[in-house]
Scaffold this active site. Structure first.
Site, PDB file in Angstrom:
ATOM      1  CD  GLU A 187      30.651  14.903 -49.548  1.00  0.00           C
ATOM      2  OE1 GLU A 187      29.796  14.838 -50.440  1.00  0.00           O
ATOM      3  OE2 GLU A 187      31.806  15.336 -49.711  1.00  0.00           O
ATOM      4  CE  LYS A 235      37.518   9.466 -53.727  1.00  0.00           C
ATOM      5  NZ  LYS A 235      38.481  10.543 -53.510  1.00  0.00           N
ATOM      6  CE  LYS A 277      45.835  10.496 -56.204  1.00  0.00           C
ATOM      7  NZ  LYS A 277      44.863  10.212 -55.170  1.00  0.00           N
ATOM      8  CG  ASP A 330      40.438   8.555 -59.896  1.00  0.00           C
ATOM      9  OD1 ASP A 330      39.211   8.713 -59.826  1.00  0.00           O
ATOM     10  OD2 ASP A 330      41.218   8.905 -58.993  1.00  0.00           O
ATOM     11  CG  ASP A 370      35.893   8.320 -59.677  1.00  0.00           C
ATOM     12  OD1 ASP A 370      36.305   7.152 -59.540  1.00  0.00           O
ATOM     13  OD2 ASP A 370      36.488   9.311 -59.215  1.00  0.00           O
ATOM     14  CB  SER A 378      39.138  12.230 -59.915  1.00  0.00           C
ATOM     15  OG  SER A 378      38.185  11.476 -59.227  1.00  0.00           O
ATOM     16  CG  HIS A 379      35.063  14.145 -59.773  1.00  0.00           C
ATOM     17  ND1 HIS A 379      36.148  14.054 -58.942  1.00  0.00           N
ATOM     18  CD2 HIS A 379      34.599  15.405 -59.661  1.00  0.00           C
ATOM     19  CE1 HIS A 379      36.318  15.206 -58.326  1.00  0.00           C
ATOM     20  NE2 HIS A 379      35.400  16.048 -58.743  1.00  0.00           N
ATOM     21  CG  ASP A 393      39.150   7.723 -56.445  1.00  0.00           C
ATOM     22  OD1 ASP A 393      38.223   8.044 -57.215  1.00  0.00           O
ATOM     23  OD2 ASP A 393      40.026   8.526 -56.063  1.00  0.00           O
ATOM     24  NE  ARG A 394      34.856  11.364 -56.525  1.00  0.00           N
ATOM     25  CZ  ARG A 394      34.382  12.593 -56.374  1.00  0.00           C
ATOM     26  NH1 ARG A 394      33.099  12.820 -56.563  1.00  0.00           N
ATOM     27  NH2 ARG A 394      35.181  13.577 -56.056  1.00  0.00           N
TER      28      ARG A 394
HETATM   29  C1  VG1 Z   1      36.151  16.357 -53.976  1.00  0.00           C
HETATM   30  C2  VG1 Z   1      35.364  15.679 -52.878  1.00  0.00           C
HETATM   31  C3  VG1 Z   1      36.306  15.052 -51.871  1.00  0.00           C
HETATM   32  C4  VG1 Z   1      37.250  14.091 -52.597  1.00  0.00           C
HETATM   33  C5  VG1 Z   1      37.959  14.809 -53.720  1.00  0.00           C
HETATM   34  C6  VG1 Z   1      38.809  13.879 -54.549  1.00  0.00           C
HETATM   35  O1  VG1 Z   1      36.938  17.377 -53.424  1.00  0.00           O
HETATM   36  O2  VG1 Z   1      34.504  16.587 -52.248  1.00  0.00           O
HETATM   37  O3  VG1 Z   1      35.561  14.384 -50.888  1.00  0.00           O
HETATM   38  O4  VG1 Z   1      38.204  13.567 -51.711  1.00  0.00           O
HETATM   39  O5  VG1 Z   1      37.005  15.415 -54.596  1.00  0.00           O
HETATM   40  O6  VG1 Z   1      38.036  12.834 -55.072  1.00  0.00           O
HETATM   41  P1  VG1 Z   1      36.504  18.927 -53.466  1.00  0.00           P
HETATM   42  O7  VG1 Z   1      37.666  19.674 -52.881  1.00  0.00           O
HETATM   43  O8  VG1 Z   1      36.212  19.261 -54.902  1.00  0.00           O
HETATM   44  O9  VG1 Z   1      35.273  19.023 -52.640  1.00  0.00           O
HETATM   45  V1  VG1 Z   1      38.470  12.183 -56.569  1.00  0.00           V
HETATM   46  O10 VG1 Z   1      37.504  10.902 -56.852  1.00  0.00           O
HETATM   47  O11 VG1 Z   1      38.611  13.492 -57.420  1.00  0.00           O
HETATM   48  O12 VG1 Z   1      40.089  11.687 -56.428  1.00  0.00           O
HETATM   49 CO    CO Z   2      38.269   9.751 -58.245  1.00  0.00          CO
END
Ligand code: VG1
Ligand code: CO
Length: 545
Positions: A366, A378, A126, A281, A279, A113-114, A283-284
């Site tokens: 958030e 998302k 996953k 992948d 982001d 992801s990010h 989803d954000r």
């Molecule tokens: C973070 C965010 C959470 C989100 C998760 C996956 O997790 O806070 O809200 O669902 O990333 O998003 P954490 O445990 O680091 O707070 V993504 O876009 O990585 O799939």
């Molecule tokens: Co993501």
């Protein structure tokens, strides 16, 4: 085709976090590391023989290698067909859409992801269930247990598949279908929004938007949807070529890592009226108006309040859901609409059962994640199109829409402070100390603020009754303000402390106060109560969003 059983031994730490297993690429490249985890997933499943698996990722470094490994293992475990995005690409929401459309048994999504990418960056994997959503905690716990006792993994001998052309090939009895990664997803989004109206908005000379794909997976999706289907001028989508290392950047759409976009929208010479980013992948989402970054919590509330303007949601919302640390702005909208609002732990996997049961239509976090019942993830571009649909109908700029929303519902001033890369032991100590003092906190005062209640959030899924403990420490003040503390479950280095701060301001005369200024007393309280500086040595957070 002969299945080869390759002896292996367990690796420690293959425990999925908030969203799958995320580790450094160097960890994933160790012999048998990926194989062990995939075998643990396949061992946890049952009945996959002859079924369809969806496979794809965000294109980051190691994506291509991992896809070939997983294809051979999928053949060995007996899947009948694997749908793979061309060149191994599928954004997270697109993978969810493909699983649902083709009624696949499940899917494997490769993404961190990010998190940053490249040979020294992060990789992730996953498993998503047949509903298109991330596997729930009981499944990921079972996978983790399996990784601890694994003795062998199964594969077959087969050359690498050419993933660059749409079409079908075989590995033994298993069909590998290489699909256009964008088509099913674009078709789904087109069915939800008023594309004609959005196209007319995008054609207006006084409306210019920029979508920043951050060199991550949404480039091809945004080009197809915004420029090809909706006719936005060429160049609307920037940084649109997905790169294995995201050009060295951090594909996290927030004011720190997408500072260029925020700056462009703040500069009147750019001529831009609306900006968005996604982001790694896809989803954000980040939504930016003229000199105005929309807080993701506010965005969820605005989307809910304006649902009647969007074809797919015009008939009403069954309910809304937000993660616990997300601001309560959407709660106020739900109350006005007379619909339920659910509060879940952080991570999209908790929304799945509510969406499947038809209890909620929109959900959000958030952390720049918003979505609906159209998929079970998302969805970054979905949120951007939802905003465009609202802008097209209301003919107002994004910042005006948000300020009007505040006037109607009040403003939940909100910010998240991240302390990245602290020592794991410090993070654990901070949380444990705080947890031990929870019962003494109510009634105590810090700088004129009084604590009303303090607890450790536990969640019981209202649909299946499953219980999740220790999902974040909440401190609620007399005036309704909140401070929430939790440790990140997606990082790969040390620990990250997240402090979520929220204060409600009803008086419209005070809505313009800068966010950090409005929250300053609460920041002081959070530090004093959790002893952040004393334990971590950090006086200030390194990311504020
Ligand atoms: C973070 C965010 C959470 C989100 C998760 C996956 O997790 O806070 O809200 O669902 O990333 O998003 P954490 O445990 O680091 O707070 V993504 O876009 O990585 O799939
Ligand atoms: Co993501």
């Amino acid at each position: 085709m002969q299945v080869i059983s390759v002896p292996s031994t367990p690796f420690s730490g293959q425990k999925p976090g908030t969203s799958g297993l995320r580790k450094k690429v160097t960890v994933f490249r160790q012999a048998r590391y990926l194989e062990n985890f995939v075998q643990a997933i396949f061992d946890t499943l049952s009945g996959q023989q002859g079924q369809t698996l969806v496979l794809g990722g965000d294109g980051r470094y190691y994506n291509d290698v991992a896809i070939q490994t997983i294809l051979r293992m999928a053949a060995a475990t007996g899947f009948g067909r694997v749908l793979v995005g061309r060149n191994g690409i599928l954004s997270t929401p697109a993978a969810s859409a493909v699983i649902r459309k083709w009624q696949a048994f499940g899917g494997i999504i490769l993404s961190a992801s990010h998190n940053s990418g490249g040979p020294d960056g992060d990789f992730g994997i996953k498993y998503n269930l047949g509903n298109g959503g991330p596997a729930n905690e009981s499944f990921t716990d079972a996978v983790y247990l399996r990784t601890q006792e694994i003795r062998a993994y199964d594969t077959v001998e087969s050359p690498d598949i050419d993933l660059s052309k749409v079409g079908e090939t075989c590995i033994g009895d298993m069909v590998v279908s290489i699909i256009d990664p964008v088509a099913d997803y674009a078709e789904l989004l087109e069915s939800l929004f008023d594309f004609d109206r959005i196209a007319r908005l995008l054609a207006r000379p006084d409306f210019r938007m920029r979508f920043d794909a951050m060199h991550a997976v949404t480039g091809p999706y945004a080009l197809e949807i915004l420029e090809n289907r909706l006719g936005a001028p060429p160049g609307t989508v920037v940084n649109c070529i997905p790169l294995p290392d995201f050009a060295g950047g951090h594909p996290d759409p927030n004011p720190v890592y997408a500072a260029d976009l925020v700056a462009a929208l703040a500069d009147s010479r750019s001529g831009l009226s609306f900006g968005a980013a996604s982001d790694g992948d896809g989803d954000r989402n980040m939504i930016v108006g003229r000199n105005f970054v929309v807080s993701p919590s506010d965005s969820l509330a605005v989307l809910a309040a304006n649902h009647a303007l969007v074809p797919a949601y015009a008939s009403g919302l069954a309910g809304v859901a937000r993660s616990m640390p997300t601001s309560c702005a959407v709660d106020r909208v739900a109350e006005a609409l007379g619909i339920p609002c659910y509060e879940t732990p952080t991570g999209w996997k908790y929304f799945g059962s509510l969406l499947d049961a038809g209890r909620c239509t929109l959900c959000g976090e958030e952390s720049a994640g918003t979505g609906s019942n159209h998929v079970r993830e998302k969805d970054g571009l979905w949120a951007v199109l939802y905003w465009l649909n609202i802008l097209a109908v209301r003919d107002l700029p994004a910042d005006v829409i948000v300020c009007e929303h505040w006037r109607r519902f009040g403003r939940n001033v909100y910010s998240r402070h991240d302390y990245e890369g602290i020592e794991i032991a410090q993070g654990d100590r901070l949380m444990n100390d705080l947890r031990a003092r929870l019962s003494q906190l109510p009634g105590s005062e810090y700088g004129g603020l009084r604590i009303a209640t303090a607890d450790d959030f536990a969640y019981v899924d209202p649909v299946d009754g499953s219980r999740s403990e220790r999902q974040g420490i909440r401190i609620l003040l007399d005036d309704g303000s909140r401070a929430v503390f939790r440790l990140s479950g997606t990082g790969t280095e040390g620990a990250t402390l997240r402090v979520y701060l929220e204060r409600f301001i009803a008086d419209p005369g005070q809505h313009e106060i800068p966010t950090q200024e409005a929250l300053a007393p609460l920041v002081g309280l959070a530090d004093a109560v959790a002893r952040i500086a004393a334990i971590t040595g950090r006086k200030v957070p390194n990311v504020i969003s």
